[in-house]
Design an enzyme around this catalytic site. Structure first.
Site, PDB file in Angstrom:
ATOM      1  N   LYS A 113     -32.477  29.288 -29.289  1.00 22.89           N
ATOM      2  CA  LYS A 113     -33.239  28.853 -30.488  1.00 22.89           C
ATOM      3  C   LYS A 113     -33.043  27.387 -30.813  1.00 22.89           C
ATOM      4  O   LYS A 113     -33.831  26.477 -30.950  1.00 22.89           O
ATOM      5  CB  LYS A 113     -33.087  29.463 -31.872  1.00 22.89           C
ATOM      6  CG  LYS A 113     -33.881  31.030 -31.535  1.00 22.89           C
ATOM      7  CD  LYS A 113     -34.066  31.684 -33.080  1.00 22.89           C
ATOM      8  CE  LYS A 113     -34.725  32.935 -33.008  1.00 22.89           C
ATOM      9  NZ  LYS A 113     -34.846  33.582 -34.595  1.00 22.89           N
ATOM     10  N   LYS A 193     -37.705  38.723 -21.640  1.00 25.04           N
ATOM     11  CA  LYS A 193     -38.114  39.716 -22.559  1.00 25.04           C
ATOM     12  C   LYS A 193     -39.401  39.333 -23.446  1.00 25.04           C
ATOM     13  O   LYS A 193     -39.851  38.173 -23.416  1.00 25.04           O
ATOM     14  CB  LYS A 193     -36.901  39.585 -23.531  1.00 25.04           C
ATOM     15  CG  LYS A 193     -37.025  40.551 -24.731  1.00 25.04           C
ATOM     16  CD  LYS A 193     -36.020  40.063 -25.763  1.00 25.04           C
ATOM     17  CE  LYS A 193     -36.344  39.138 -26.388  1.00 25.04           C
ATOM     18  NZ  LYS A 193     -35.573  38.767 -27.780  1.00 25.04           N
ATOM     19  N   LYS A 196     -42.124  36.429 -29.227  1.00 22.36           N
ATOM     20  CA  LYS A 196     -43.089  35.475 -29.900  1.00 22.36           C
ATOM     21  C   LYS A 196     -42.970  34.473 -29.441  1.00 22.36           C
ATOM     22  O   LYS A 196     -44.088  33.527 -29.346  1.00 22.36           O
ATOM     23  CB  LYS A 196     -42.937  35.848 -31.410  1.00 22.36           C
ATOM     24  CG  LYS A 196     -43.255  37.136 -31.985  1.00 22.36           C
ATOM     25  CD  LYS A 196     -43.104  37.388 -33.352  1.00 22.36           C
ATOM     26  CE  LYS A 196     -41.724  38.037 -33.500  1.00 22.36           C
ATOM     27  NZ  LYS A 196     -41.508  38.840 -35.089  1.00 22.36           N
TER      28      LYS A 196
HETATM   29  P1  TYM Z   1     -37.332  40.201 -34.694  1.00 23.36           P
HETATM   30  O1  TYM Z   1     -38.397  40.220 -35.663  1.00 23.36           O
HETATM   31  O2  TYM Z   1     -37.288  39.632 -33.444  1.00 23.36           O
HETATM   32  O3  TYM Z   1     -37.793  41.757 -33.946  1.00 23.36           O
HETATM   33  C1  TYM Z   1     -37.907  42.975 -34.580  1.00 23.36           C
HETATM   34  C2  TYM Z   1     -37.420  44.222 -33.906  1.00 23.36           C
HETATM   35  O4  TYM Z   1     -38.010  44.280 -32.661  1.00 23.36           O
HETATM   36  C3  TYM Z   1     -37.109  43.960 -31.659  1.00 23.36           C
HETATM   37  N1  TYM Z   1     -37.744  43.572 -30.246  1.00 23.36           N
HETATM   38  C4  TYM Z   1     -37.524  44.279 -29.099  1.00 23.36           C
HETATM   39  N2  TYM Z   1     -37.007  45.446 -28.601  1.00 23.36           N
HETATM   40  C5  TYM Z   1     -37.137  45.507 -27.344  1.00 23.36           C
HETATM   41  N3  TYM Z   1     -37.931  44.807 -26.424  1.00 23.36           N
HETATM   42  C6  TYM Z   1     -38.243  43.393 -26.842  1.00 23.36           C
HETATM   43  N4  TYM Z   1     -39.188  42.733 -26.104  1.00 23.36           N
HETATM   44  C7  TYM Z   1     -38.143  43.176 -28.247  1.00 23.36           C
HETATM   45  N5  TYM Z   1     -38.559  42.264 -28.987  1.00 23.36           N
HETATM   46  C8  TYM Z   1     -37.947  42.333 -30.103  1.00 23.36           C
HETATM   47  C9  TYM Z   1     -35.888  43.455 -32.030  1.00 23.36           C
HETATM   48  O5  TYM Z   1     -34.630  43.953 -31.268  1.00 23.36           O
HETATM   49  C10 TYM Z   1     -35.776  43.984 -33.491  1.00 23.36           C
HETATM   50  O6  TYM Z   1     -35.313  45.025 -33.652  1.00 23.36           O
HETATM   51  N6  TYM Z   1     -32.819  39.273 -36.448  1.00 23.36           N
HETATM   52  C11 TYM Z   1     -34.026  40.181 -36.532  1.00 23.36           C
HETATM   53  C12 TYM Z   1     -34.457  40.719 -37.866  1.00 23.36           C
HETATM   54  C13 TYM Z   1     -33.670  41.078 -38.715  1.00 23.36           C
HETATM   55  C14 TYM Z   1     -32.935  42.339 -38.773  1.00 23.36           C
HETATM   56  C15 TYM Z   1     -31.906  42.370 -39.952  1.00 23.36           C
HETATM   57  C16 TYM Z   1     -32.704  43.332 -37.989  1.00 23.36           C
HETATM   58  C17 TYM Z   1     -33.264  40.367 -39.927  1.00 23.36           C
HETATM   59  N7  TYM Z   1     -32.195  41.276 -40.541  1.00 23.36           N
HETATM   60  C18 TYM Z   1     -31.004  43.446 -40.243  1.00 23.36           C
HETATM   61  C19 TYM Z   1     -31.788  44.456 -38.091  1.00 23.36           C
HETATM   62  C20 TYM Z   1     -31.084  44.463 -39.555  1.00 23.36           C
HETATM   63  C21 TYM Z   1     -35.001  39.831 -35.582  1.00 23.36           C
HETATM   64  O7  TYM Z   1     -35.274  38.669 -35.392  1.00 23.36           O
HETATM   65  O8  TYM Z   1     -36.148  40.866 -35.196  1.00 23.36           O
END
Ligand code: TYM
Length: 329
Positions: A113, A193, A196
């Site tokens: 990022k 992957k 967004k």
């Molecule tokens: P975020 O918002 O990017 O994504 C939410 C969840 O979706 C999963 N994910 C995927 N899984 C499989 N294949 C993909 N292409 C894919 N894209 C997204 C992510 O792994 C995630 O589980 N940092 C986290 C948000 C967060 C969080 C937390 C998660 C903040 N605090 C505490 C767990 C516990 C994030 O950016 O997710």
């Protein structure tokens, strides 16, 4: 497994990678754990990269709505907005003081990022510390996520261990829970992957016509120049994707036909589209219903924050005492 926590950023449309990699598991865990399955729309995480303040509130609400539409049952689980429980950021500060900068600069998501920003905010570096606070403030033991979050969960464990060792045994060391069948859903471009930030997504609420357009234009299997050439499903983006959304028997039968040039890529693309829409149609219908009743979503979010805040407050008080702050009298 006693308590589950996971979060999702309201930083754009929620896509089928989020659904297959994470939300689907949240739904399953919610069946088992009920209220102790805690899910959070992490708005303070979303502001670590440039964003539009005019759009944030709407996106946060929308993210909640889409999760409910996708099948997360608010009658069972807990769903709330991160900023409605301010103890998350308070705990994050405490953890920040105990976390070596070097642990944060080696995070791959940070590096990725940061490489895309002209000016990198310190919040982007602290991002995983806030994530650790999200999880640990509820003493959650299980964190269902996609594979891309594993490094952050490992850091969460280190933060818990370090805190417990230095001050007091307060936190469990949570385990990540990744769906072995969908750890990392590829983008519709077949390369990176689905994400967004890359723009290779299929949104859960995306217009079917637009989805078909994206699928129709997926680059073909390079092994097939003429229709009569045998296809190689292993090299085909369309097949790679189909495996995640269609029943295995169906994928296998189609792969056989494809190998023998019995079926063209366009037909497989049509099938892929149909299978994706089988998943998305009920979600889109439910989202339309929820839009007619926004008060329901509001109630869910207010109720959710009200339920979890006392847990967060209790943990925070334990932490304040453990680290030696002067408590007001
Ligand atoms: P975020 O918002 O990017 O994504 C939410 C969840 O979706 C999963 N994910 C995927 N899984 C499989 N294949 C993909 N292409 C894919 N894209 C997204 C992510 O792994 C995630 O589980 N940092 C986290 C948000 C967060 C969080 C937390 C998660 C903040 N605090 C505490 C767990 C516990 C994030 O950016 O997710």
């Amino acid at each position: 497994m006693k308590r589950v926590f996971s979060g999702i950023q309201p930083s754009g449309e929620i896509h089928i990678g989020n659904y297959l990699g994470a939300i689907r598991n949240w739904i399953k865990l919610g069946e088992k754990l009920g209220r102790d399955a805690i899910f959070c729309i992490v708005d303070y995480h979303a502001i670590t990269v440039p964003y539009d303040p005019e759009a944030l509130a709407k996106r946060t609400f929308e993210a909640a709505l889409v999760n409910i539409a996708a099948g997360l049952d608010p009658e069972k689980v807990t769903l709330f907005v991160q900023s409605h429980v301010p103890e998350h950021t308070e705990l994050a500060w405490v953890f920040t003081t105990q976390t070596p900068v070097g642990d944060l600069t080696r995070m791959t998501q940070y590096k990725d990022k940061a490489a895309r920003q002209v000016s990198v905010g310190a919040g982007l570096l602290m991002y995983p510390v806030l994530q650790a606070a999200d999880i640990l403030i509820y003493k959650a033991d299980t964190v269902p996520v996609g594979e891309d979050q594993l490094q952050h969960i490992e850091l969460t464990r280190e933060i818990a261990r370090r805190f417990n060792g230095r001050f007091k045994e307060i936190f469990p060391e949570p385990q990540a829970f990744v769906d072995p069948n969908a750890p990392r859903i590829p983008g519709i471009d077949g390369k990176a992957k689905m994400s967004k930030s890359v723009g290779n997504t299929i949104g859960l609420l995306e217009d079917p016509k637009q989805i078909w357009e994206k699928i129709r234009t997926i680059p073909d299997d390079p092994a097939r120049i003429r229709l009569s050439d045998p296809g190689e499903p292993e090299r085909s983006t369309v097949f790679t994707f189909l495996k995640y959304v269609a029943p295995p028997g169906m994928v296998q039968a189609l792969a056989e036909e494809y190998r023998q040039a019995g079926v063209g890529t366009l037909v497989i693309k049509r099938i892929l589209f149909q299978e994706i829409m089988k998943i998305l149609e009920p979600i889109q219908a439910r989202a339309a219903e929820l839009r007619r009743d926004p008060d329901y979503v509001w109630d869910v979010l207010m109720e959710g924050a009200k339920r979890v805040r006392p847990i967060a407050q209790a943990t925070m008080e334990e932490v304040r005492q453990a680290i030696g702050l002067l408590r007001p009298r």
